[in-house]
Design an enzyme around this catalytic site. Sequence first.
Site, PDB file in Angstrom:
ATOM      1  N   HIS A 104       0.868  -1.171   0.000  1.00 46.81           N
ATOM      2  CA  HIS A 104       0.000   0.000   0.000  1.00 46.81           C
ATOM      3  C   HIS A 104       0.910   1.229   0.000  1.00 46.81           C
ATOM      4  O   HIS A 104       1.726   1.400   0.912  1.00 46.81           O
ATOM      5  CB  HIS A 104      -0.912   0.004   1.227  1.00 46.81           C
ATOM      6  N   GLU A 157       1.648   3.383   3.100  1.00 46.32           N
ATOM      7  CA  GLU A 157       2.163   2.735   4.310  1.00 46.32           C
ATOM      8  C   GLU A 157       3.664   2.562   4.106  1.00 46.32           C
ATOM      9  O   GLU A 157       4.123   1.606   3.487  1.00 46.32           O
ATOM     10  CB  GLU A 157       1.435   1.408   4.533  1.00 46.32           C
ATOM     11  N   HIS A 185       3.200  -3.609   6.321  1.00 45.20           N
ATOM     12  CA  HIS A 185       2.115  -2.637   6.185  1.00 45.20           C
ATOM     13  C   HIS A 185       2.185  -1.619   7.326  1.00 45.20           C
ATOM     14  O   HIS A 185       3.101  -1.644   8.150  1.00 45.20           O
ATOM     15  CB  HIS A 185       0.764  -3.350   6.209  1.00 45.20           C
ATOM     16  N   GLU A 229       2.252  -5.399  10.588  1.00 44.15           N
ATOM     17  CA  GLU A 229       1.761  -4.028  10.706  1.00 44.15           C
ATOM     18  C   GLU A 229       2.708  -3.299  11.659  1.00 44.15           C
ATOM     19  O   GLU A 229       2.870  -3.676  12.821  1.00 44.15           O
ATOM     20  CB  GLU A 229       0.336  -4.016  11.252  1.00 44.15           C
TER      21      GLU A 229
END
Length: 670
Positions: A250, A253, A394, A486
């Site tokens: 993404h 990110e 991410h 993440e």
Amino acid sequence: MRIMLLFLLQLLVLASCAPQRCDPGFRGLCKPTVEEKPKCTDVLLSYCDDMAYTQTMFPNILGHKTREDAEAGTEYLLMSVVESLLRGECNPEIRMLGCSVLAPRCEKETVLKPCRVTCEAVRKRCIHAFEAIEMAWPYFLDCDRFFVSVEEGCYDPLEGLRAEQNAETVDSMEVLSPEEAATTIKFTYHSNAQMISVLKKTEERCSDIARTYSIGRSMEGRELLVIEFSNNPGEHELLEPEIKYVGNMHGNEVLGRQLLIYLAQYLCSEYLLGNERIQTLINTTRVHILPSMNPDGYEMASSGVQDNNYGDDEGEGQRHDAWNMGRNNAQNTDLNRNFPDLTSVVYSRRRQKGYRTDHVPIPDYYWFGKVAPETYAVMKWIRSIPFVLSANFHGGDLVVSYPYDLSKHPLERSMFSPTPDDQVFKFLARTYASAHERMSNENARCGSSRTHSQKGIINGAQWSSIAGSMQDFNYLHTNCFEVTVELGCDKFPPEEELFLGWHENLEALIAFMEAGHRGIKGLVKDVEGNAIKGVRISVRGIRHDVTTAEGGDYWRLLTPGIHIVTASAPGYTRAMKKVHLPPRMLTAGRVDFVLQKAALEPDMQEEDDTIPSMGTYERFDPYNQYERYTLMADLSQNREERAEKPWWWNYFVLPGGPAPTWLLKHHYSF
């Protein structure tokens, strides 16, 4: 009449008095024109005053008749700004190479041409810098056209530069300490051009263990560049696991992208400094790093961060737009929803006898949807290398997510949906989370995962059910086990926090790669010693197999304990072994198999061959739909973004002069 005769007579007299015109047909009427021979003259081009010589000659190699002509050309203009265009990379080599053509060396009234071997070396090292800004390699630096071989009597145009570099090398012979080496990493954000430059420089610095290669291009033509580390870069070595890191899927990110750029620099520096842990890792593992899977999205996100500082009076809709700006690729496709949804295929077949969850073929109907070029490139990459372990980075939360991502709930509501390798995935996720400085801490939780996560890990479908994710595709289509990391709730953290992010994640990044050596590995051969490709390695109680690679080697990630392992292949008898993996065993156990030839067993037939529209595993883009799709997109949309000239174009368009189309890497209409 008399007047007319007098007039004609006067004309004849005037003609006889006029100097006779030169007529080559009559000998003696023409005097040969003596043109003055060009002579050596001082080098007065200001951007060439540091060359190792002081004399040049006009016309130059390009045909500029005078110094003024050369200074007025686009070639000289490019040389004057190339340092800024390439952000300091390949400077002054490019400029000096250009000077050797625009102001060539002159000795004894003779022009000497620069060496082709020097030009080729600079081109090899620097062409990526031009590609990064979508500029073609300058025509006047054509190594075959304007440079000559050593046998033809050339000179090294970088002669003066090499003398300076040698002196600097002598002055800086001291080896940097690890602390000093760490400071060479610049904890700043990198543009796409800067990122490629760092990776190329890292490859150059550690050429014995590092190699860069491209897996394709983004929708807007940006290179998807990978850097690999191995003691034998470019080759798969038997029994060495292949591991990959993917960042910036993404585009907005961005911390993962930066961490992977830093990691590449760190691995190179620490290997050279003799760090035993890093040397052992690289000497026994092949590590692939793709810092940016979505460079187009990053471009949009990085420009949006500068333009969007929202005040308290602005609505939630605007905040949401800023939060997501650059997330998708240039087609507005979410790449983490764009992979084939093989999880649904597995769920639909789970009640069938003998169903499996590995090497699931891609359904034909997938190719008739919108397949992003970035997704396509990564799928081909994953299929071409026998990856064992992977992490996908991410932002937006602080947790490690593991498959499945798609919920098994009939309505796809969030629900714990484990894979057959749930224990292995939990171990891998914990490896990263526990090595991270904050992730496993209950008080450090942020984002929507905090209601379900346990010590920094969570099942993807239990958190938020999605179809077409990359980690599910890795697990169901290949041997590779991938988790999603993440890295924090701030998707685009301030630059001053990058060092802190690096400090928090460094140990986790290394520990996770080392986890690729857990479980078992081995070779599968026939009784004659020939490697067997495609052998299924099965573990009792886990309905998910891995297969042997081209050389007959395999890797099977497993948790400690006692396992019954079987090797089977069509046309061979099965072989079975009992394996005990101690809890503190940090390296993979060696389990080899020798298979004897036998008649093909009925239950060894490929089940998927009987499934309509599925085909076999080898069936990839069978109708060439991806090429057709991209061709149609080119024709129907005219690619407005590609029709736009690069950002630097107008600077080189001189009033009244021809357009310097030789600068353009792609074809544009004028």
